[in-house]
Design a protein around this motif. Sequence first.
Motif, PDB file in Angstrom:
ATOM      1  N   UNK A 146       0.823  -1.331   0.045  1.00  0.00           N
ATOM      2  CA  UNK A 146      -0.094  -0.178   0.009  1.00  0.00           C
ATOM      3  C   UNK A 146       0.655   1.210  -0.121  1.00  0.00           C
ATOM      4  N   UNK A 147       2.183   1.193   0.311  1.00  0.00           N
ATOM      5  CA  UNK A 147       3.073   2.157   0.264  1.00  0.00           C
ATOM      6  C   UNK A 147       4.048   2.408  -0.965  1.00  0.00           C
ATOM      7  N   UNK A 148       3.725   1.536  -2.051  1.00  0.00           N
ATOM      8  CA  UNK A 148       4.325   1.364  -3.324  1.00  0.00           C
ATOM      9  C   UNK A 148       3.317   2.236  -4.508  1.00  0.00           C
ATOM     10  N   UNK A 149       4.110   3.158  -5.163  1.00  0.00           N
ATOM     11  CA  UNK A 149       3.524   3.700  -6.357  1.00  0.00           C
ATOM     12  C   UNK A 149       4.229   3.481  -7.403  1.00  0.00           C
ATOM     13  N   UNK A 150       3.608   2.907  -8.487  1.00  0.00           N
ATOM     14  CA  UNK A 150       4.362   2.492  -9.693  1.00  0.00           C
ATOM     15  C   UNK A 150       3.737   3.313 -11.233  1.00  0.00           C
ATOM     16  N   UNK A 151       4.605   3.420 -11.901  1.00  0.00           N
ATOM     17  CA  UNK A 151       4.258   3.780 -13.306  1.00  0.00           C
ATOM     18  C   UNK A 151       3.476   2.966 -13.800  1.00  0.00           C
ATOM     19  N   UNK A 152       2.546   3.356 -14.500  1.00  0.00           N
ATOM     20  CA  UNK A 152       1.418   2.371 -15.377  1.00  0.00           C
ATOM     21  C   UNK A 152       2.207   1.523 -16.458  1.00  0.00           C
ATOM     22  N   UNK A 153       3.246   2.108 -16.922  1.00  0.00           N
ATOM     23  CA  UNK A 153       4.329   1.426 -17.828  1.00  0.00           C
ATOM     24  C   UNK A 153       4.749   0.134 -17.325  1.00  0.00           C
ATOM     25  N   UNK A 154       4.698   0.201 -15.886  1.00  0.00           N
ATOM     26  CA  UNK A 154       5.430  -1.250 -15.336  1.00  0.00           C
ATOM     27  C   UNK A 154       4.659  -2.323 -15.485  1.00  0.00           C
ATOM     28  N   UNK A 155       3.148  -2.204 -15.096  1.00  0.00           N
ATOM     29  CA  UNK A 155       2.157  -2.994 -15.386  1.00  0.00           C
ATOM     30  C   UNK A 155       2.215  -3.488 -16.599  1.00  0.00           C
ATOM     31  N   UNK A 156       2.144  -2.797 -17.667  1.00  0.00           N
ATOM     32  CA  UNK A 156       2.177  -2.989 -19.147  1.00  0.00           C
ATOM     33  C   UNK A 156       3.281  -3.990 -19.570  1.00  0.00           C
ATOM     34  N   UNK A 157       4.257  -3.598 -18.783  1.00  0.00           N
ATOM     35  CA  UNK A 157       5.600  -4.589 -19.107  1.00  0.00           C
ATOM     36  C   UNK A 157       5.409  -5.864 -18.340  1.00  0.00           C
TER      37      UNK A 157
END
Length: 243
Positions: A146-157
């Motif tokens: 819950x304290x992790x913020x991720x670029x959407x591009x990471x999910x795409x990868x």
Amino acid sequence: MRIHLITVCYNSEQTLGDTIKSVKSQLDCDFLYHAQDGQSKDGTVALLEREGVNFVSEQDAGLYDALNKAVANAGSQDIIGFIHADDVLASPDALKAVQVCFKEHPNADAVYGDLEYWNEDLSKKVRTWKSGKQASFAIGWMPPHPALYIKKSVFDKVGLFRLDMGSAADFEWMLRAIHIHKIKLHYLPKTLVKMRVGGMSNANLAARKSGLKYDLKAWEVNTGKKNYLAVLLKKLRKIPQYF
């Protein structure tokens, strides 16, 4: 970069108001807040409508399916963050601090901070999860999801959450993204979230056993073998958080 903050909820009327209040208190930050509701039967939907929250209420296959739906609908340039319906953002500058950190470290794929566990009415702190600088998952280290913020591009990868991992789906995703795909992290030494104690992975002894099984499965599907030592060390790392 805009932060796309997601709350998944189902029959969450009792605690969701605190979550929304903490989100609305955020200052000087460009963010979009979205709730993904699983067709709640209590007053959750009415609460979302009353508070003017952008939301979708539709049937899903559980928490991680709902998270996948919300992530898939986020903008390609967004930063994805999760604040669960039992939790609150720790301070009015939590999201601003994350956004500033991304601006100062543009090569980071994700930013993570610290997390505190509180009792049910948020009147007493139970333990503190200080993430510290990045280490290896093989020695039990991991950031608090819950304290992790991720670029959407990471999910795409690296893909979305697996729905066959039970309560360890967030752990499996982090293991896959951080340990296997080696995404670039930056540590923000700041408490970002206050989480109520409990959760489906710690509800009872059966849930803990199930969580252990899925932790081992996460290692197996990503590395080809169950890493018993890493899973043990992951559990032992919780002990100092109480002191």
